[in-house]
Every structure is written in C-alpha cells, then in structure tokens.
Design a protein around this motif. Structure first.
Motif: not given
Length: 214
Positions: A72-83, A103-113
């Motif tokens: 909201a302060v920095v419009p279009r700030l790129p954010v990839l969230v992990l869950s 972006g929204y990725l499950l943490k398991d996807r981090v294993l695929d570098v």
C-alpha cells in the motif's frame, strides 16, 4: 537483484539466504517477524520480497499482512509468500489489489530449487507465480464467475497453466499442441476478458488476476 526475506524459522531462513545468494540475489534484510518485515520492505524497497505467511507476533497472517501493508505504501512491490498449507483466503487477499507482481507457493516447492528461483524471478519481473494446489483451491466453486463464462474449456485450461506461470512453450508441451495454437487461445482469452492491447498494461498478468481474484 535485492531481496528482503521474512521467515521466523532460523533453519529455513538460513537455507533460503544461502539458496538466494547462490542464485545471484542480494539479501539486503533478513527478518523474523511481521512488523520488521513491513519496516524492511518500506525502507529497502527491494526488487522482490520472499515472506512467510505465518510469523510472530501472532503466528497467524502477520507476514502476509505486513507484505500487503507495505504494498500500500510501495505500489506493485513484488511479493512471493510462502505457506505450509493451502490457505485460499490469504491468497485472495494477496491478489485483491489487482496489481500483479505476486506469488504464493507452498514451502515444499522450495525443495525444487529451479522452480523456486524461477518463481522469485517471475514475481520480480511483475508476473504471478501461483502454486497449482492453491489454484485448485481458489477455483473451487468458481465456474459461474460471469467474467469467465465465455471461456471455452480449452481456454480455461490454458489460463490455468498461465496462472502457474508457465510460458507459451511450456503450455504447448503440457497440452500437446503447437505454440501457435496456444497463442491463439491466449489471444481469444484476452478478447473475451476485454483486455485490449495497451502499452502500459501486462495483459497476461491481468488475465491471470481475473481468473484467480476474489
């Protein structure tokens, strides 16, 4: 490319720092709670942020909330969230401003570098990187969305693969069709969604957001 990392697990945080730096990123801030995530994002205005959804102090949606408030302060700030889990409500909140670069990725996807780093770069470039499991949850019960009613089943399939961040060539390989056929489907999608050619708008991102948005 500068990165702000928000992750409260020390083990995963250190691993992500090493992974990002080995892939050519510069981690300019590494924090473990929501308030510090927001402060770091606003101070550094990085090319991309990688943030855990659930962080202290409340261990609910503090990381996601911090990212949304920073955008909201920095419009279009790129954010990839992990869950750790698929949480459709959080994904919809992230998409709600309709600006892309999320972006929204499950943490398991981090294993695929390779897949993880590609997602980080895609979000930094203003695109979307949505986990296939998240997409499946978001689309549950959404077949009657008026803006998507005109799409054919084949066009919906193409748009779903676009939402995962796949290129035209990757979509063609997945669907066993030519790239020319994929391009035709995508053009039809743009027309049916009313996304006319513009010098300032990324129609691919807008189409994906129309598909996934709440």
């Amino acid at each position: 490319m500068r990165v702000v990392l928000g992750e409260d697990s020390a083990l995963l945080r250190d691993g992500l720092v090493r992974l990002l730096e080995a892939s050519g990123f510069q981690v300019v801030a590494c924090v473990d709670n929501g308030p510090d995530v927001k402060a770091a994002l606003i101070e550094h205005r990085p090319e991309v942020a990688v943030v855990d959804v659930r962080m202290p102090p409340n261990h609910t949606d503090d990381g996601l909330r911090a990212a949304i408030e920073a955008r909201a302060v920095v419009p279009r700030l790129p954010v990839l969230v992990l869950s750790q889990f698929v949480e459709p409500l959080y994904a919809r909140e992230l998409l709600s401003d309709g600006e892309g670069a999320v972006g929204y990725l499950l943490k398991d996807r981090v294993l695929d570098v390779a897949q993880f780093i590609e997602a980080v770069r895609r979000v930094a470039a203003g695109g979307t990187a949505m986990d296939p499991e998240v997409i499946a949850e978001l689309l549950t019960g959404r077949s009657r969305e008026r803006s998507l009613e005109s799409l054919s089943p084949r066009e919906r399939e193409v748009l779903g693969l676009m939402a995962e961040g796949r290129s035209n060539s990757a979509i063609a390989a997945r669907m066993f069709v030519s790239e020319k056929a994929v391009a035709k489907h995508i053009n039809n999608i743009f027309i049916k969604l009313g996304l006319h050619l513009s010098g300032s708008d990324n129609r691919r991102v807008l189409a994906v957001l129309a598909y996934l948005g709440s």
